[in-house]
Design a protein around this motif. Structure first.
Motif, PDB file in Angstrom:
ATOM      1  N   TYR A  77       6.370 -18.503 -63.010  1.00 13.45           N
ATOM      2  CA  TYR A  77       6.972 -19.809 -63.278  1.00 13.45           C
ATOM      3  C   TYR A  77       5.895 -20.829 -62.996  1.00 13.45           C
ATOM      4  CZ  TYR A  77      11.527 -17.524 -63.221  1.00 13.45           C
ATOM      5  OH  TYR A  77      12.593 -16.718 -63.490  1.00 13.45           O
ATOM      6  N   ALA A 117       6.413 -15.168 -59.488  1.00 13.29           N
ATOM      7  CA  ALA A 117       7.662 -14.793 -58.806  1.00 13.29           C
ATOM      8  C   ALA A 117       7.761 -13.283 -58.649  1.00 13.29           C
ATOM      9  CB  ALA A 117       8.862 -15.330 -59.583  1.00 13.29           C
ATOM     10  N   PRO A 176      12.574 -11.084 -48.377  1.00 17.45           N
ATOM     11  CA  PRO A 176      13.052 -12.378 -47.867  1.00 17.45           C
ATOM     12  C   PRO A 176      13.450 -13.290 -49.018  1.00 17.45           C
ATOM     13  CG  PRO A 176      10.671 -12.143 -47.538  1.00 17.45           C
ATOM     14  CD  PRO A 176      11.164 -10.848 -48.088  1.00 17.45           C
ATOM     15  N   ASN A 177      14.035 -14.430 -48.704  1.00 15.49           N
ATOM     16  CA  ASN A 177      14.424 -15.389 -49.738  1.00 15.49           C
ATOM     17  C   ASN A 177      13.230 -15.739 -50.602  1.00 15.49           C
ATOM     18  OD1 ASN A 177      16.497 -16.836 -47.288  1.00 15.49           O
ATOM     19  ND2 ASN A 177      17.205 -15.792 -49.106  1.00 15.49           N
ATOM     20  N   GLY A 178      13.456 -15.766 -51.895  1.00 18.03           N
ATOM     21  CA  GLY A 178      12.391 -16.149 -52.814  1.00 18.03           C
ATOM     22  C   GLY A 178      11.400 -15.045 -53.099  1.00 18.03           C
ATOM     23  N   GLY A 223      11.722 -12.587 -55.091  1.00 18.31           N
ATOM     24  CA  GLY A 223      11.699 -12.218 -56.505  1.00 18.31           C
ATOM     25  C   GLY A 223      12.717 -11.147 -56.867  1.00 18.31           C
ATOM     26  N   ARG A 241      17.061  -9.942 -63.316  1.00 20.83           N
ATOM     27  CA  ARG A 241      17.277 -10.615 -64.599  1.00 20.83           C
ATOM     28  C   ARG A 241      16.374 -10.037 -65.682  1.00 20.83           C
ATOM     29  NH1 ARG A 241      17.334 -15.315 -61.485  1.00 20.83           N
ATOM     30  NH2 ARG A 241      15.291 -15.927 -62.274  1.00 20.83           N
ATOM     31  N   GLU A 290      22.935  -9.080 -54.023  1.00 18.67           N
ATOM     32  CA  GLU A 290      23.564  -9.580 -52.800  1.00 18.67           C
ATOM     33  C   GLU A 290      25.089  -9.531 -52.873  1.00 18.67           C
ATOM     34  OE1 GLU A 290      21.547 -11.963 -50.528  1.00 18.67           O
ATOM     35  OE2 GLU A 290      19.691 -11.943 -51.667  1.00 18.67           O
ATOM     36  N   TYR A 307       9.555 -18.932 -47.439  1.00 18.87           N
ATOM     37  CA  TYR A 307      10.140 -20.049 -46.735  1.00 18.87           C
ATOM     38  C   TYR A 307      10.359 -19.596 -45.303  1.00 18.87           C
ATOM     39  CZ  TYR A 307      11.177 -20.941 -51.571  1.00 18.87           C
ATOM     40  OH  TYR A 307      11.076 -21.103 -52.910  1.00 18.87           O
TER      41      TYR A 307
HETATM   42  N1  LIG Z   1      14.073 -20.506 -63.339  1.00 23.28           N
HETATM   43  C1  LIG Z   1      13.108 -20.654 -62.412  1.00 23.28           C
HETATM   44  N2  LIG Z   1      12.181 -21.627 -62.527  1.00 23.28           N
HETATM   45  C2  LIG Z   1      11.208 -21.768 -61.617  1.00 23.28           C
HETATM   46  N3  LIG Z   1      11.058 -20.992 -60.540  1.00 23.28           N
HETATM   47  C3  LIG Z   1      11.945 -20.009 -60.356  1.00 23.28           C
HETATM   48  C4  LIG Z   1      13.015 -19.779 -61.280  1.00 23.28           C
HETATM   49  N4  LIG Z   1      13.721 -18.730 -60.845  1.00 23.28           N
HETATM   50  C5  LIG Z   1      13.137 -18.305 -59.714  1.00 23.28           C
HETATM   51  N5  LIG Z   1      12.069 -19.070 -59.409  1.00 23.28           N
HETATM   52  C6  LIG Z   1      11.163 -18.867 -58.259  1.00 23.28           C
HETATM   53  O1  LIG Z   1      10.783 -17.525 -58.255  1.00 23.28           O
HETATM   54  C7  LIG Z   1      10.742 -17.020 -56.935  1.00 23.28           C
HETATM   55  C8  LIG Z   1      11.618 -15.801 -56.817  1.00 23.28           C
HETATM   56  O2  LIG Z   1      12.971 -16.199 -56.894  1.00 23.28           O
HETATM   57  P1  LIG Z   1      14.188 -15.184 -56.817  1.00 23.28           P
HETATM   58  O3  LIG Z   1      15.436 -15.967 -57.013  1.00 23.28           O
HETATM   59  O4  LIG Z   1      13.940 -14.055 -57.742  1.00 23.28           O
HETATM   60  O5  LIG Z   1      14.106 -14.655 -55.323  1.00 23.28           O
HETATM   61  P2  LIG Z   1      15.131 -13.765 -54.515  1.00 23.28           P
HETATM   62  O6  LIG Z   1      14.333 -12.660 -53.939  1.00 23.28           O
HETATM   63  O7  LIG Z   1      16.281 -13.413 -55.356  1.00 23.28           O
HETATM   64  O8  LIG Z   1      15.556 -14.725 -53.341  1.00 23.28           O
HETATM   65  P3  LIG Z   1      16.969 -14.914 -52.593  1.00 23.28           P
HETATM   66  O9  LIG Z   1      17.026 -13.894 -51.497  1.00 23.28           O
HETATM   67  O10 LIG Z   1      16.871 -16.290 -52.043  1.00 23.28           O
HETATM   68  O11 LIG Z   1      18.048 -14.754 -53.605  1.00 23.28           O
HETATM   69  C9  LIG Z   1      11.120 -18.172 -56.035  1.00 23.28           C
HETATM   70  O12 LIG Z   1       9.940 -18.757 -55.571  1.00 23.28           O
HETATM   71  C10 LIG Z   1      11.856 -19.110 -56.940  1.00 23.28           C
HETATM   72  O13 LIG Z   1      11.689 -20.432 -56.501  1.00 23.28           O
END
Ligand SMILES: Nc1ncnc2c1ncn2[C@@H]1O[C@H](COP(=O)(O)OP(=O)(O)OP(=O)(O)O)[C@@H](O)[C@H]1O
Ligand SMILES: [Mg+2]
Lengths: 258, 298
Positions: B11, B16, B35-37, B39, B45, B153, B294
């Motif tokens: 992105y 990501a 952890p959060n973020g 990917g 998706r 989740e 984060y």
């Molecule tokens: N549509 C988007 N546009 C820009 N950045 C995005 C988009 N979707 C996800 N990101 C970024 O990609 C990274 C991964 O996000 P993702 O939602 O896949 O993480 P996650 O592991 O599911 O986290 P969580 O545990 O918080 O759900 C993050 O830094 C997020 O900010």
């Protein structure tokens, strides 16, 4: 494809907004028809003497009533984005063109039927109203002519619906879609007409609103007379706009992440 | 079976998901941790063909998602429980999905019963509690009786009973031979459910191993009056060491025997040398400590 259409059909009828929009469209169509009929029924307080088809006011009414149908067609796409349901829809139907086509093919017949039915009611009311005092106008409701006019009205509604589906897929937001479709179908043509610049007005005649009026063979409308080209050309322009909107929607749906 | 090869998603300047290669096997619950973020959602998706990868491929049963006819019968997924038109009833939502993939109407009633929603089926989705929405999402995932299931989740917002219910459900699905891929940022949760763990941090694969191995990869605690010197010697021998106190070290990647031998060769006295039964939570923390996007550094 049949399955995707069947799913969209279930989705369309399982939300209340569909019914509100359809009732709104029908009510607007009938009310506006009667209002325009009353306006066309007399000239400066004098009774009208030229012949008037009962479907003529209905065509002008459709230019207003179409926006309730636009709202419905818009929601078919934009509510998926506002709720996040688009991801579920694409999980079930991952071929993007198929999903878009299914939405268009469900919207089109619903628009068509709504246009024909509410237009028929509007035409009959127009006929009854103009036959009465104080109008006593030479209004006609010939079967062949009326059916042809109503079918064209239905087709116009269906095309506007499909155009809106395309715009919705391209823009994704309700506000954006409504703005763009309103500009194309009313705002822009009226603005350009107010400028009074002949070259601009001439070009604007190909905008979908005027193309629709030409297609429906409107003779008495806000442009002050018949459209400068034939019904067939009006249909062609309408199809061009609709195809362009669908293509834009398809490209965005294909390219952008859901 | 889910197969990812070099899967990458950017992105803008942020990557990501970064060159992810892994296989999720049938007959087991595979925990997808990070952890959060990290990917996780982005990866899911891409598997579902919703987001387009910048590089690499994601295959389900050997095919890209878009190539699967009636995909709900092959892959069931719950990404976001709230992603339902708020005005549509639970039953209508499921019926539309069933129609789209040629699934019989009777199956809608079945899955509603499986998730214990048969009495709330007529309620508008917008009026459902988060827990109920989660159940509706799971009902949708089960609709096509798919061989592959993905949950993002799924325990979010569930009460303890709901959490236990999901655990049993996933266990049951895996025992029937299905592929179950479930994401979480809670290691403790996965410790109770998963057979296999995939851990990612900042989009990169950190661990892809059976649960037992991850727990066993424990640290070794060392106390020595010459901790500094010992750390230098151990590092030189390729052991990962961090200093946790004036006279304390924690080493990973080497057995107590090896560390004892190395200390002996260097003539350094030891006051303690013990293998730590690291909890999974600790292991996770250590694994992802460098890749937390984060959150605070303590
Ligand atoms: N549509 C988007 N546009 C820009 N950045 C995005 C988009 N979707 C996800 N990101 C970024 O990609 C990274 C991964 O996000 P993702 O939602 O896949 O993480 P996650 O592991 O599911 O986290 P969580 O545990 O918080 O759900 C993050 O830094 C997020 O900010
Ligand atoms: Mg996520």
């Amino acid at each position: 494809m049949r399955r995707a259409i069947s799913a969209e059909w279930v989705k369309l009828w399982s939300v209340r907004s569909t019914w509100w929009c359809l009732m709104g469209a029908a009510a607007l169509m009938v009310l506006a028809s009667v209002t325009v009929a009353a306006a066309l029924g007399s000239h400066n307080g004098q009774p009208r003497t030229e012949r008037l088809a009962a479907t003529e006011p209905v065509v002008s009414a459709a230019i207003f009533a179409q926006f309730a149908l636009v709202a419905l067609a818009m929601l078919v796409v934009t509510s998926e984005y506002s709720s996040g349901g688009i991801r579920v829809a694409l999980q079930a139907t991952p071929i993007r063109g198929r999903l878009l086509a299914a939405k268009a093919l469900v919207v089109a017949p619903v628009m068509f039927v709504t246009g024909v039915v509410s237009g028929a009611v509007g035409a009959v009311l127009t006929y009854v109203l103009l036959r009465m005092e104080p109008f006593r106008a030479p209004v006609t409701l010939a079967a062949g002519e009326t059916v042809g006019d109503l079918v064209r009205l239905g087709a116009f509604c269906a095309l506007v619906g499909v155009l809106t589906v395309g715009a919705g897929a391209a823009l994704r937001s309700a506000a954006g879609t409504l703005t763009v479709v309103f500009l194309l179908m009313m705002g822009l043509p009226l603005l350009i007409m107010m400028t009074g610049a002949p070259a601009l007005i001439d070009a604007s005649m190909r905008l979908p609103m005027f193309a629709g009026l030409a297609f429906m063979e409107s003779v008495e409308n806000m442009t002050g007379g018949p459209m400068p080209y034939a019904a067939g050309e009006g249909l062609a322009w309408l199809l061009v706009w609709t195809a362009a909107a669908l293509a834009a929607g398809y490209v965005v749906l294909r390219r952008r992440d859901a | 079976m889910i197969t990812l090869r070099g899967l990458t998603k950017r992105y803008g300047a942020r990557t990501a998901v970064d060159d992810l290669t892994l296989e999720v096997r049938p007959g087991a619950v595979t925990g997808f941790l990070g952890p959060n973020g990290a990917g996780k959602s982005t990866t899911m998706r891409m598997i579902l063909g919703l987001d387009r990868p910048d590089a690499g491929t994601a295959l389900v049963g050997g095919r890209p998602y878009q190539k699967i006819e009636n995909p709900l019968r092959t892959v069931g997924a719950l990404l976001d429980a709230r992603a339902v038109h708020p005005g549509r009833s639970a039953r209508a939502h499921l019926l539309a999905l069933a129609r789209s993939n040629g699934i019989g109407r009777a199956r809608v009633g079945e899955v509603l019963e499986i998730v214990g929603m048969d009495r709330a089926a007529g309620r508008r989705a917008g009026a459902l509690s988060l827990g109920m929405s989660q159940r509706l999402g799971i009902a949708a995932a089960l609709l096509g009786d798919p061989a592959v299931l993905m949950f993002d989740e799924p325990v979010n917002g569930l009460d303890p009973d709901g959490v236990r219910w999901i655990r049993r459900l996933m266990r049951g699905l895996a025992d029937e031979g299905r592929t179950v891929f479930v994401s979480s940022h809670l290691m403790s949760e996965m410790q109770l459910t998963a057979d296999h763990l995939v851990v990612i941090g900042r989009g990169k694969l950190i661990v892809d191993a059976p649960l037992g191995e991850v727990v066993a990869a424990s640290a070794v605690r060392i106390r020595s009056p010459h901790a500094g010197d010992l750390a230098v010697r151990l590092r030189a021998a390729g052991v990962e060491v961090s200093r946790t106190g004036e006279s304390q070290l924690v080493a990973t990647g080497a057995s107590t025997e090896r560390i004892g031998d190395l200390a002996h060769e260097a003539g350094i006295r030891l006051h303690e040398l013990s293998a730590q039964e690291a909890s999974l939570e600790q292991a996770f923390h250590e694994l992802t400590a460098d890749s937390t996007e984060y959150g605070s550094r303590v």
